[in-house]
Design a protein around this motif. Structure first.
Motif, PDB file in Angstrom:
ATOM      1  N   MET A 137       1.384   2.126 -11.182  1.00 16.07           N
ATOM      2  CA  MET A 137       0.274   1.717 -10.057  1.00 16.07           C
ATOM      3  C   MET A 137       0.744   0.971  -8.753  1.00 16.07           C
ATOM      4  SD  MET A 137      -3.087  -1.028 -11.039  1.00 16.07           S
ATOM      5  CE  MET A 137      -2.508  -2.293  -9.031  1.00 16.07           C
ATOM      6  N   PHE A 138       0.133   2.109  -7.741  1.00 12.84           N
ATOM      7  CA  PHE A 138       0.570   1.265  -6.169  1.00 12.84           C
ATOM      8  C   PHE A 138      -0.474   0.318  -5.764  1.00 12.84           C
ATOM      9  CE2 PHE A 138       0.366   2.139  -1.804  1.00 12.84           C
ATOM     10  CZ  PHE A 138       1.360   2.072  -0.988  1.00 12.84           C
ATOM     11  N   ASN A 139       0.142  -0.755  -5.400  1.00 13.04           N
ATOM     12  CA  ASN A 139      -0.712  -2.718  -5.391  1.00 13.04           C
ATOM     13  C   ASN A 139      -0.387  -2.490  -3.794  1.00 13.04           C
ATOM     14  OD1 ASN A 139      -1.540  -4.615  -5.708  1.00 13.04           O
ATOM     15  ND2 ASN A 139      -0.121  -5.830  -6.617  1.00 13.04           N
ATOM     16  N   PHE A 140      -1.677  -2.660  -3.078  1.00 13.69           N
ATOM     17  CA  PHE A 140      -1.579  -2.549  -1.948  1.00 13.69           C
ATOM     18  C   PHE A 140      -2.530  -2.821  -0.517  1.00 13.69           C
ATOM     19  CE2 PHE A 140      -1.731  -0.724   2.552  1.00 13.69           C
ATOM     20  CZ  PHE A 140      -0.337  -0.717   2.511  1.00 13.69           C
ATOM     21  N   ASP A 141      -2.690  -4.235  -0.790  1.00 19.36           N
ATOM     22  CA  ASP A 141      -4.186  -4.911  -0.515  1.00 19.36           C
ATOM     23  C   ASP A 141      -3.819  -5.532   1.107  1.00 19.36           C
ATOM     24  OD1 ASP A 141      -6.459  -5.710  -0.261  1.00 19.36           O
ATOM     25  OD2 ASP A 141      -6.428  -7.252  -1.792  1.00 19.36           O
ATOM     26  N   PHE A 142      -4.138  -3.913   2.113  1.00 19.48           N
ATOM     27  CA  PHE A 142      -3.601  -4.205   3.024  1.00 19.48           C
ATOM     28  C   PHE A 142      -4.491  -5.560   4.001  1.00 19.48           C
ATOM     29  CE2 PHE A 142      -3.441  -3.926   8.498  1.00 19.48           C
ATOM     30  CZ  PHE A 142      -3.066  -4.122   8.063  1.00 19.48           C
ATOM     31  N   LYS A 143      -5.834  -5.291   3.482  1.00 17.18           N
ATOM     32  CA  LYS A 143      -7.098  -6.594   4.186  1.00 17.18           C
ATOM     33  C   LYS A 143      -7.041  -7.515   4.129  1.00 17.18           C
ATOM     34  CE  LYS A 143     -10.149  -2.560   5.722  1.00 17.18           C
ATOM     35  NZ  LYS A 143     -11.534  -2.002   5.860  1.00 17.18           N
ATOM     36  N   ALA A 201       9.670  -8.248  -5.638  1.00 18.72           N
ATOM     37  CA  ALA A 201       8.769  -7.521  -5.019  1.00 18.72           C
ATOM     38  C   ALA A 201       9.344  -5.881  -5.124  1.00 18.72           C
ATOM     39  CB  ALA A 201       7.739  -7.475  -3.540  1.00 18.72           C
ATOM     40  N   ALA A 202      10.684  -5.404  -4.666  1.00 21.48           N
ATOM     41  CA  ALA A 202      11.247  -4.693  -5.318  1.00 21.48           C
ATOM     42  C   ALA A 202      11.188  -4.213  -6.462  1.00 21.48           C
ATOM     43  CB  ALA A 202      12.488  -4.342  -4.047  1.00 21.48           C
ATOM     44  N   LEU A 203      11.876  -4.886  -7.388  1.00 19.44           N
ATOM     45  CA  LEU A 203      11.498  -4.712  -8.775  1.00 19.44           C
ATOM     46  C   LEU A 203      10.568  -4.276  -8.968  1.00 19.44           C
ATOM     47  CD1 LEU A 203      15.078  -7.798  -9.602  1.00 19.44           C
ATOM     48  CD2 LEU A 203      15.338  -5.231  -9.655  1.00 19.44           C
ATOM     49  N   ARG A 204       9.505  -5.169  -9.182  1.00 20.07           N
ATOM     50  CA  ARG A 204       8.413  -4.756  -9.827  1.00 20.07           C
ATOM     51  C   ARG A 204       7.351  -4.464  -8.204  1.00 20.07           C
ATOM     52  NH1 ARG A 204       8.269  -5.321 -15.288  1.00 20.07           N
ATOM     53  NH2 ARG A 204       9.997  -6.752 -16.014  1.00 20.07           N
ATOM     54  N   PRO A 205       7.015  -3.883  -8.117  1.00 19.86           N
ATOM     55  CA  PRO A 205       6.390  -3.449  -7.022  1.00 19.86           C
ATOM     56  C   PRO A 205       4.863  -3.009  -7.018  1.00 19.86           C
ATOM     57  CG  PRO A 205       7.702  -1.731  -7.174  1.00 19.86           C
ATOM     58  CD  PRO A 205       8.197  -2.478  -8.005  1.00 19.86           C
ATOM     59  N   GLU A 206       4.581  -2.927  -8.798  1.00 22.21           N
ATOM     60  CA  GLU A 206       3.554  -3.233  -9.113  1.00 22.21           C
ATOM     61  C   GLU A 206       2.262  -4.165  -9.087  1.00 22.21           C
ATOM     62  OE1 GLU A 206       5.533  -1.844 -10.136  1.00 22.21           O
ATOM     63  OE2 GLU A 206       5.991  -3.098 -12.207  1.00 22.21           O
ATOM     64  N   PHE A 234       3.317  -6.941  -7.345  1.00 23.12           N
ATOM     65  CA  PHE A 234       3.443  -7.785  -6.171  1.00 23.12           C
ATOM     66  C   PHE A 234       2.162  -6.844  -4.876  1.00 23.12           C
ATOM     67  CE2 PHE A 234       6.965  -9.334  -7.869  1.00 23.12           C
ATOM     68  CZ  PHE A 234       6.347 -10.749  -7.935  1.00 23.12           C
ATOM     69  N   ASN A 235       1.730  -7.501  -4.199  1.00 22.57           N
ATOM     70  CA  ASN A 235       0.750  -6.506  -3.143  1.00 22.57           C
ATOM     71  C   ASN A 235       2.270  -6.692  -1.768  1.00 22.57           C
ATOM     72  OD1 ASN A 235      -0.854  -5.401  -0.904  1.00 22.57           O
ATOM     73  ND2 ASN A 235      -2.089  -7.951  -0.808  1.00 22.57           N
ATOM     74  N   ILE A 236       2.677  -4.831  -1.970  1.00 21.04           N
ATOM     75  CA  ILE A 236       3.629  -4.828  -0.977  1.00 21.04           C
ATOM     76  C   ILE A 236       2.909  -5.194   0.740  1.00 21.04           C
ATOM     77  CG2 ILE A 236       4.869  -2.975  -0.354  1.00 21.04           C
ATOM     78  CD1 ILE A 236       4.807  -2.226  -3.559  1.00 21.04           C
ATOM     79  N   ALA A 237       1.589  -4.967   0.748  1.00 18.35           N
ATOM     80  CA  ALA A 237       1.692  -5.304   2.546  1.00 18.35           C
ATOM     81  C   ALA A 237       1.873  -6.391   3.050  1.00 18.35           C
ATOM     82  CB  ALA A 237      -0.184  -4.563   2.272  1.00 18.35           C
ATOM     83  N   GLU A 238       1.662  -7.533   2.080  1.00 18.20           N
ATOM     84  CA  GLU A 238       2.042  -8.616   2.705  1.00 18.20           C
ATOM     85  C   GLU A 238       4.028  -9.183   3.444  1.00 18.20           C
ATOM     86  OE1 GLU A 238       0.773 -11.641   2.425  1.00 18.20           O
ATOM     87  OE2 GLU A 238      -0.537 -11.333   0.703  1.00 18.20           O
ATOM     88  N   PHE A 239       4.519  -8.123   3.056  1.00 21.05           N
ATOM     89  CA  PHE A 239       5.409  -7.830   3.195  1.00 21.05           C
ATOM     90  C   PHE A 239       6.816  -6.541   4.907  1.00 21.05           C
ATOM     91  CE2 PHE A 239       6.255  -8.104  -0.247  1.00 21.05           C
ATOM     92  CZ  PHE A 239       7.124  -9.180  -1.004  1.00 21.05           C
ATOM     93  N   PHE A 240       4.755  -6.542   5.554  1.00 17.02           N
ATOM     94  CA  PHE A 240       4.737  -5.524   6.823  1.00 17.02           C
ATOM     95  C   PHE A 240       5.642  -6.435   7.657  1.00 17.02           C
ATOM     96  CE2 PHE A 240       2.209  -1.999   5.035  1.00 17.02           C
ATOM     97  CZ  PHE A 240       3.265  -2.010   4.699  1.00 17.02           C
ATOM     98  N   SER A 241       6.078  -6.146   8.807  1.00 15.13           N
ATOM     99  CA  SER A 241       6.322  -6.388  10.020  1.00 15.13           C
ATOM    100  C   SER A 241       4.885  -6.294  10.752  1.00 15.13           C
ATOM    101  CB  SER A 241       7.526  -6.520  11.330  1.00 15.13           C
ATOM    102  OG  SER A 241       7.019  -5.042  11.331  1.00 15.13           O
TER     103      SER A 241
END
Lengths: 123, 201
Positions: free
Chosen positions: B1-7, B98-103, B105-112
Motif C-alpha cells: 500500500m502506498f502511504n502518502f498523506d501530503f496534507k 521508512a525505506a525498509l517498510r514504506p507502507e 510510514f508517511n513518505i511525504a514527510e521526507f520531502f525537501s
C-alpha cells in the motif's frame, strides 16, 4: 515565537560551536601540528648520511655533522610551520569567539544601528 | 500500500509558512537592502574621503547606510530562520527505517521544501484537471521551479527549456476523466524509487 527563540538561543549557537570546532580541527590537521611535534627532530626530507662499516673517524664526523644539520634544518622548518599553525589556530579561536558573541549581540546591533541611522536621517 | 498523506506533513506546514509575505519576500528584500546599503556606503565613502559633499549630506548618507544595512541584516535573519528551521522540520523517524517498510510510514514527510513545492503544485494541478497525480506533472513542476537542474541538464547536453515546453504541452493536454485513485502508479513508483535512492545517500 517559542520556535524562534529556541532556534536563536539554542540551535544556532550549537551549530556555531560545531563549525568552530571543525575549523579548529581543520587547522590542526592542515598544519599537522601534532605530527610536527612528534617528528620535530627528524631528518629534513630523510636526508641522512650513513656511518658505514668499521671505524673511520673522519667519515664518522662527516656523517654526524651532516645528520645534525639535517635534523636542525628539519626542526627549524617544522618550528616555522608549528608557529604559523598555532597563530592560525589562535586567530580561529578569536574569530569563532567574535562570531559566537556577535550572534547574541546581533539583535541589539540591528536595532541600535537602525535607530541611530534614523536619528542621523531625521535630526 | 502506498502511504502518502501530503496534507498532514510538517513540510506542508513549512510550505504554508513560506507563503507568508514575511518569508516569501525576505530573500528579495534582503537583496534589495544589501544593494542599497552598498550604494549608500560607496556614496558616503566618496563624500567622506573626497570632502566633496556637505556634512549634512554625508550624515544623511551614513544614516541611510545604517538603516539599509540593519534592514538587510533583519531580512537575512528571517531568511536564515526560514531555511534552517522552518524549511527543514525535524523528522521523528529515520529515512532508512521508512525505506525498509514504506507502507508503514508517511513518505511525504521526507520531502525537501523544493520537492514539497513541486508535489503540492502537481497535486493541485491534477485535481483541477481531474486526473490522477502523475510523474509527468511532477517532473514538469520539479523542472519549472528548480534552477539547480539547469546545471545537470547542461552537463548532459539536454535542452531544459525544450523539455519543459514539451512537458507543459503534455500536461495541458491531459484529458479529464474520473480518477480511480489519487496518485497514478508512475507517481507512486517515482516517489518510492526516490526514497530508496535518498536513503542510500
Amino acid at each position: 515565537m517559542e520556535q524562534v527563540i529556541g532556534w536563536y538561543l539554542s540551535e544556532v549557537p550549537k551549530n556555531i560551536i560545531k563549525a568552530w570546532k571543525n575549523f579548529l580541527a581543520f587547522g590542526l590537521d592542515y598544519f599537522s601540528i601534532f605530527l610536527l611535534f612528534k617528528t620535530f627532530f627528524s631528518y629534513w626530507h630523510r636526508y641522512k648520511s650513513s656511518y658505514g662499516r668499521g671505524f673511520d673517524l673522519k667519515r664518522y664526523f662527516e656523517a654526524a655533522s651532516f645528520n645534525l644539520i639535517s635534523r636542525a634544518l628539519g626542526a627549524f622548518v617544522r618550528s616555522i610551520f608549528i608557529v604559523v599553525g598555532i597563530a592560525v589556530e589562535i586567530c580561529l579561536v578569536f574569530l569563532g569567539l567574535a562570531v559566537f558573541t556577535g550572534w547574541f549581540l546581533l539583535p541589539f546591533l540591528i536595532s541600535g544601528g537602525f535607530l541611530f541611522g534614523v536619528r542621523l536621517l531625521v535630526f | 500500500m502506498f502511504n502518502f498523506d501530503f496534507k498532514n506533513t510538517a513540510i506542508n506546514d513549512s510550505l504554508r509558512w513560506s507563503r507568508q509575505p514575511v518569508f516569501a519576500f525576505a530573500n528579495l528584500f534582503k537583496k534589495i537592502f544589501l544593494g542599497l546599503s552598498f550604494i549608500s556606503f560607496l556614496l558616503f565613502s566618496y563624500g567622506f574621503l573626497s570632502e566633496n559633499f556637505t556634512l549634512i549630506l554625508n550624515r544623511t548618507l551614513f544614516g541611510a547606510f545604517l538603516v539599509f544595512f540593519s534592514s538587510y541584516l533583519s531580512f537575512w535573519l528571517i531568511d536564515v530562520f526560514f531555511s534552517m528551521r522552518l524549511a527543514k522540520p525535524k523528522l521523528t523517524i529515520e529515512i532508512s527505517q521508512a525505506a525498509l517498510r514504506p507502507e508503514n510510514f508517511n513518505i511525504a514527510e521526507f520531502f525537501s521544501i523544493e520537492v514539497a513545492k513541486a508535489v503540492g503544485k502537481t497535486i493541485k494541478f491534477c485535481e483541477v484537471k481531474g486526473v490522477e497525480a502523475n510523474s509527468t506533472a511532477l517532473f514538469y513542476f520539479l523542472l519549472k521551479d528548480n534552477p539547480k537542474f539547469n546545471f545537470i541538464f547542461s552537463r548532459l547536453l539536454l535542452d531544459i527549456s525544450d523539455i519543459k515546453k514539451n512537458l507543459e504541452e503534455r500536461i495541458k493536454s491531459f484529458e479529464e476523466k474520473t480518477p480511480v485513485k489519487l496518485y497514478a502508479s508512475n507517481f507512486e513508483n517515482t516517489v518510492l524509487e526516490s526514497l530508496w535512492i535518498a536513503q542510500g545517500k
